[in-house]
Design a protein around this motif. Structure first.
Motif, PDB file in Angstrom:
ATOM      1  N   HIS A   1       1.077  -1.396  -0.259  1.00  0.00           N
ATOM      2  CA  HIS A   1      -0.440  -0.551   0.122  1.00  0.00           C
ATOM      3  C   HIS A   1       1.249   1.555   0.462  1.00  0.00           C
ATOM      4  O   HIS A   1       0.746   2.225  -0.510  1.00  0.00           O
ATOM      5  N   CYS A   2       1.587   1.046   0.925  1.00  0.00           N
ATOM      6  CA  CYS A   2       3.108   2.293   1.015  1.00  0.00           C
ATOM      7  C   CYS A   2       3.398   2.093   0.206  1.00  0.00           C
ATOM      8  O   CYS A   2       4.246   3.835  -0.954  1.00  0.00           O
ATOM      9  N   ARG A   3       3.847   1.184  -0.755  1.00  0.00           N
ATOM     10  CA  ARG A   3       4.702   1.180  -2.206  1.00  0.00           C
ATOM     11  C   ARG A   3       4.318   1.907  -2.557  1.00  0.00           C
ATOM     12  O   ARG A   3       4.813   2.418  -3.813  1.00  0.00           O
ATOM     13  N   ARG A   4       3.633   1.452  -3.355  1.00  0.00           N
ATOM     14  CA  ARG A   4       2.264   2.819  -4.467  1.00  0.00           C
ATOM     15  C   ARG A   4       1.511   4.100  -4.015  1.00  0.00           C
ATOM     16  O   ARG A   4       1.872   4.670  -4.849  1.00  0.00           O
ATOM     17  N   TYR A   5       1.766   4.067  -2.732  1.00  0.00           N
ATOM     18  CA  TYR A   5       1.560   5.831  -2.383  1.00  0.00           C
ATOM     19  C   TYR A   5       2.769   6.378  -2.813  1.00  0.00           C
ATOM     20  O   TYR A   5       1.954   7.600  -3.306  1.00  0.00           O
ATOM     21  N   VAL A   6       3.501   6.286  -2.648  1.00  0.00           N
ATOM     22  CA  VAL A   6       5.063   6.567  -2.471  1.00  0.00           C
ATOM     23  C   VAL A   6       5.351   6.776  -4.151  1.00  0.00           C
ATOM     24  O   VAL A   6       5.579   7.816  -4.339  1.00  0.00           O
ATOM     25  N   ALA A   7       4.709   5.936  -5.402  1.00  0.00           N
ATOM     26  CA  ALA A   7       5.213   5.770  -6.363  1.00  0.00           C
ATOM     27  C   ALA A   7       4.129   6.759  -6.840  1.00  0.00           C
ATOM     28  O   ALA A   7       4.875   8.097  -7.811  1.00  0.00           O
ATOM     29  N   GLN A   8       3.030   6.806  -6.111  1.00  0.00           N
ATOM     30  CA  GLN A   8       1.878   7.470  -7.134  1.00  0.00           C
ATOM     31  C   GLN A   8       2.453   9.593  -6.641  1.00  0.00           C
ATOM     32  O   GLN A   8       1.865  10.300  -7.126  1.00  0.00           O
TER      33      GLN A   8
END
Ligand SMILES: [Zn+2]
Length: 77
Positions: A37-44
């Motif tokens: 979830h946080c990986r996606r958040y940081v990428a976005q």
């Protein structure tokens, strides 16, 4: 102590800018390894920050956050 998802979202901008002390950066990176979830958040967030680079440099943090929220809203199908 391990950072929470809330810590990651709060500090993601500073993390992206390399503005955090290394210990904090490492702790967040470990969290990112374990949390999709946080990986996606940081990428976005990185994408949004590229978009937001067209805003005036003196835009208030609140305005920037509103812009980011709007951007996410419009991207979500
Ligand atoms: Zn997380």
């Amino acid at each position: 102590m391990m950072p929470t998802c809330r810590d990651v979202t709060r500090k993601a901008t500073a993390l992206d800018e390399g503005a955090l002390p290394w210990l904090e950066r490492m702790a967040l990176q470990v969290h990112l390894l374990m949390c999709a979830h946080c990986r996606r958040y940081v990428a976005q967030l990185r994408l949004v920050r590229r978009q937001a680079a067209t805003l005036p440099r003196d835009a208030a943090p609140g305005e920037l956050q509103a812009h980011v929220r709007d951007w996410f809203k419009h991207r979500t199908p």
